[in-house]
Write an enzyme that holds these catalytic residues in place. Sequence first.
Site, mmCIF file in Angstrom:
data_model
loop_
_atom_site.group_PDB
_atom_site.id
_atom_site.type_symbol
_atom_site.label_atom_id
_atom_site.label_comp_id
_atom_site.label_asym_id
_atom_site.label_seq_id
_atom_site.Cartn_x
_atom_site.Cartn_y
_atom_site.Cartn_z
ATOM 1 N N ASP A 228 -5.276 15.444 -17.503
ATOM 2 C CA ASP A 228 -3.878 14.735 -16.905
ATOM 3 C C ASP A 228 -4.035 13.689 -17.570
ATOM 4 O O ASP A 228 -4.717 12.574 -17.163
ATOM 5 C CB ASP A 228 -4.463 14.603 -15.539
ATOM 6 C CG ASP A 228 -3.249 13.920 -14.870
ATOM 7 O OD1 ASP A 228 -2.288 13.181 -15.341
ATOM 8 O OD2 ASP A 228 -3.102 14.235 -13.428
ATOM 9 N N ARG A 395 -4.337 5.752 0.490
ATOM 10 C CA ARG A 395 -5.159 6.815 -0.116
ATOM 11 C C ARG A 395 -6.146 7.227 0.612
ATOM 12 O O ARG A 395 -7.428 6.598 0.349
ATOM 13 C CB ARG A 395 -5.019 6.183 -1.410
ATOM 14 C CG ARG A 395 -4.039 6.539 -2.413
ATOM 15 C CD ARG A 395 -3.758 7.829 -2.573
ATOM 16 N NE ARG A 395 -2.438 8.102 -3.547
ATOM 17 C CZ ARG A 395 -1.515 8.940 -3.281
ATOM 18 N NH1 ARG A 395 -1.485 9.527 -1.958
ATOM 19 N NH2 ARG A 395 -0.721 9.291 -3.895
#
Length: 471
Positions: A228, A395
Amino acid sequence: MPHRIHKTMGQQSGRRSWAEPWKIKMVEPIKMIDHPAREKALDAAGYNTFLLRSEDVYIDLLTDSGTNAMSDRQWAGMMLGDEAYAGSRNFYHMEEAVQKYYGYKHMVPTHQGRGAEHLISQALIKPGDIIPGNMYFTTTRLHQELAGGTFVDVIVDEAHDPASLHPFKGNIDLGKLEALIERVGAGKIPYVSLAGTVNMAGGQPVSMANVKDLRVLCDRYGIRLYLDATRMAENSFFIQEREDGYQQTPIAAILKEFCSYTDGAWMSAKKDNLVNIGGWLAMNHQDLYEKASNLVVVYEGLHTYGGMAGRDMEAVAIGIEESVQDDHMRARIGQVRYLGELLTDWGIPIVEPVGGHAIFLDARRIYPHVAQDAFPAQTLAAQLYLDSGIRSMERGVVSAGRDPETGDHRYPKLELVRLTIPRRVYTQAHMDVVAESVKAVYDDRHNVKGLRMVYEPAYLRFFQARFAPIG
Ligand SMILES: Cc1ncc(COP(=O)(O)O)c(C=O)c1O
């Protein structure tokens, strides 16, 4: 009254000051709304910062995704959009930029990162497969699960400890990975899913030594390694700064070397690549290229535009080149660090060392009295908005979602609020305002009780869930 001698930021730290390698040509006015209006807006948004209207936000640190300021060269490139359905010249520019700076043979454009995640997951994952990786990312893991796979976290333990000062907290624990391969068998693992930097761990980097060792391990078992690359240019800055032998190597060369140990990458161009929309999937293997360039026609658009306009592909091509300039990256990460250093000096718990794209406030340590079921990070993000109109993002347990097997919340060790810094958008004065607001919320921490969830959508709940205050 004695005359006070003012000091520049550099002088306060006993060094010469530095400044961004650009000047501002166009501005976008912003305004601050007052406290009663912020209360109303937060209530209307169900205490979820994703549901606020942008015009009700003063400083927007929700994300660094698609919020970049493009350069004059990129805007000029937009005027050269070749909006042909097939074979646009901008596609070839973008392909050349990916080949030149990331080093992969083939590139398939997609509308954004998750479009590329969808393609690679559908192309390579079979039901029952296992995908090991260095901590989950929300959309990445969901696409792996939707293709029938199960993500298994094999990141080093230090990544789960917000106070650990390990320089490469994004590294894969090769022992954990090898034990997993031995347990499930290499045939069940279509690829290792490596991210640089690791968003959910606080933007923490992966070292060059780690990716080299990983390559050797993957080769030994015949497993592919995909990256990624969303923030891989930022990752390369940390290698230059921290890893022996790379101090004199340009970021562009580090990036290319790192990618050379992997078989391909997916990319949200909305981050490192300095654009507002776009993504790509790149690879060396012909079989994946053939599958992906066929699947893209079903889900995104022809393989020479993949859901992007010609002008947007041109902006990506130019953005890629700008993103790997050492001066750009020093200023980018320098600004994030400036905010982080203010907060740590004032004793506010954040994830350390400061990563590439954001400051992560440690809601667990800020609100030890709020149980994880009462969503401490969601609460902290709401309080910050109430204090000053600054928008941040949860998060923690909300982002982690539910276990598809048991239906229970996943309880991540990290319960964080992300203050994400858009690239080339805000000034040092904005960072000062942010720091002071975080301090005000921190000082008021004992008066906070938490939230309860009153609406939960089926997928990626953090985007659309709604909450109400407890008590
Ligand atoms: C590490 C990482 N991977 C993938 C994505 C998904 O990209 P996009 O938002 O462009 O779909 C993101 C976006 O936040 C990300 O941070």
